[in-house]
Design a protein around this motif. Structure first.
Motif, mmCIF file in Angstrom:
data_model
loop_
_atom_site.group_PDB
_atom_site.id
_atom_site.type_symbol
_atom_site.label_atom_id
_atom_site.label_comp_id
_atom_site.label_asym_id
_atom_site.label_seq_id
_atom_site.Cartn_x
_atom_site.Cartn_y
_atom_site.Cartn_z
ATOM 1 N N PHE A 164 0.821 -1.211 0.000
ATOM 2 C CA PHE A 164 0.000 0.000 0.000
ATOM 3 C C PHE A 164 0.860 1.267 0.000
ATOM 4 N N PRO A 165 1.876 1.399 0.873
ATOM 5 C CA PRO A 165 2.754 2.574 0.787
ATOM 6 C C PRO A 165 3.434 2.718 -0.566
ATOM 7 N N VAL A 166 3.815 1.604 -1.172
ATOM 8 C CA VAL A 166 4.460 1.681 -2.490
ATOM 9 C C VAL A 166 3.506 2.285 -3.521
ATOM 10 N N ILE A 167 2.245 1.849 -3.494
ATOM 11 C CA ILE A 167 1.246 2.377 -4.431
ATOM 12 C C ILE A 167 1.008 3.864 -4.174
ATOM 13 N N MET A 168 0.898 4.252 -2.915
ATOM 14 C CA MET A 168 0.687 5.664 -2.581
ATOM 15 C C MET A 168 1.847 6.533 -3.058
ATOM 16 N N LEU A 169 3.057 6.050 -2.900
ATOM 17 C CA LEU A 169 4.229 6.814 -3.331
ATOM 18 C C LEU A 169 4.286 6.937 -4.848
#
Length: 463
Positions: free
Chosen positions: A208-213
């Motif tokens: 999820f953090p990877v997608i947000m970034l």
């Protein structure tokens, strides 16, 4: 009207482009903070679960961290991660800060975002048994591109470009509004991260953090304007490697004047104490209350909601009451000690969250005061210096927090409550900090990287 008609630098009279810019920058910061905050719980609990499993203990049991060896191993893994992600920004943040005053803001907001994508990509894809041998080295190398604090410094330098002619209280207000976007992201992120960790597992939740970034990177590329306008100087700004280090950043702040030096000391003491407390929280809540990942995510969300409330309501209220920035810093620092005392006395942790709203007031007020001390041509260096200090103190606070987590909790929170008391003494010797910017883009005809020492008065003059 096109953005170019305003040259990226608008006074508060041109509110439309300013609000458009703040909407874009606030959205980017919110998404960035959302991704970062969603990783806090899963990464820590991933390390705790791995340490407990290695000692044949059920990670979900209440006795997980009662085993001294498992607790020390989890703390050591967290220490390695803090070092790997904390040391490289000490090198890159001062370099990025100086480059933004030469080549503009936007490119150096993109670079730390790419570095964060690589860092969390390694956590998400590399199996946890290779955390120390692969994930930590990859995190170290990718963080050489900068980190969260580098991006924050560039963001606020862009905002400072837009607020060159703003009054002191308006600068505090707009800095606070952008700070709110971070806290809203941190409000939602832990809850989302905790829920995803319960559903997908700790490591898969890092996707999820990877997608947000990645979304954040797209917004920066296609929507964020360049706000930097090269000043008309006799000597154009040039990059100097001798100044691209943490020691020169600290020197540039502490040699500016007495007010800047005192603010520098308060930054160091404040960030160390806050980082130490937040580093200990996952261990404390797991050890004392056996919090699951999801419940700890809810706790963090409530904590950051209190921070957002402070910036949205308490900061404007204090400004309306004509409270000096000096006393806002004093109130904020006092609340850190009060929060540590509640934890030391083992009061219900949700009660201590009431102080978190005042803790958040420190950051925008301090950044606005620092930016007002430097000439506009050196806003990148000014706010980059704050970010560099944040990186250094975040590393020190993280190391202190992981060490205190192995001690008795009352001793640990006594230490984190003592540092703000020292900070209060320094704040009492600050001037009122009420000022208006006294320089324009063309005021200083020297190299702006040398001009950081321009204001030589020992205190700031009242307008």
């Amino acid at each position: 009207s096109t953005w170019g008609e305003y040259s990226g630098l608008c006074s508060l009279r041109n509110m439309q482009p300013l609000h458009r810019f703040m909407g874009i920058l606030g959205s980017i910061n919110l998404i960035l903070a959302l991704g970062m905050a969603a990783s806090l719980g899963p990464v820590q609990f991933m390390l705790i679960s791995d340490a407990c499993s290695a000692h044949h203990i059920d990670p979900k049991s209440s006795d997980c961290l009662k085993n001294h060896d498992a607790k020390n191993e989890a703390a050591f893994s967290a220490l390695l991660w803090n070092l790997a992600t904390g040391i490289p920004p000490l090198v890159s943040t001062p370099v990025i800060a100086q480059l933004t005053d030469v080549y503009g803001r936007k490119p150096f907001l993109l670079i730390p975002t790419v570095g964060a994508i690589l860092t969390f990509g390694a956590v998400a894809f590399v199996p946890v048994e290779y955390f120390r041998t692969i994930t930590v080295p990859v995190g170290f190398l990718s963080c050489l591109l900068g980190g969260l604090f580098s991006a924050i410094g560039v963001s606020f330098a862009s905002l400072a470009d837009m607020l060159i002619s703003a009054q002191s209280d308006r600068r505090h207000f707009y800095f606070g509004m952008i700070e709110v976007s971070f806290w809203i992201g941190f409000l939602i992120g832990p809850f989302v991260g905790g829920m995803l960790a319960e559903t997908w597992g700790n490591q898969r939740a890092i996707f999820f953090p990877v997608i947000m970034l990645l979304i954040c990177l797209l917004l920066e590329v296609f929507l964020l304007p360049e706000t930097f306008q090269r000043p008309k100087l006799v000597q154009p700004p040039k990059f100097d490697w001798k100044r691209g280090n943490i020691f020169w950043c600290i020197y540039s702040l502490f040699s500016l004047n007495r007010t800047a030096a005192k603010l520098g000391v308060t930054i160091i003491l404040n960030f160390i104490s806050v980082t130490a407390v937040t580093t200990m929280l996952p261990f404390y809540m797991k050890d004392r209350y056996n919090y699951s990942n999801a419940k700890f995510g809810v706790f963090q969300s409530v904590l950051f909601a209190s921070n957002a409330f402070g910036l949205l309501f308490l900061l404007p209220l204090l400004q309306r009451l004509k409270v000096s920035p000096k006393w806002i810093l004093f109130i904020s620092t006092t609340s850190i000690t009060a929060w540590s005392v509640t934890m030391m006395l083992r009061v219900e942790p949700f009660i201590g969250i009431a102080f978190a709203g005042f803790v958040a007031l420190y950051f925008p007020v301090c950044r606005a005061c620092i930016s007002g001390l430097f000439p506009p041509a050196s806003y990148g260096v000014a706010l980059g210096t704050v970010s560099a200090l944040q990186v250094a103190t975040n590393l020190i606070g993280g190391l202190l927090g992981t060490r205190l987590a192995t001690l008795d909790w009352r001793v640990a929170f006594f230490v984190t409550g003592l540092l703000p008391l020292l900070n209060l003494v320094v704040i009492l010797f600050l001037p009122s900090l009420s000022h208006r910017p006294q320089v324009s883009l063309d005021d200083d005809k020297r190299d702006p990287l040398l001009a950081v020492g321009t204001p030589k008065s020992t205190d700031l003059a009242e307008p």
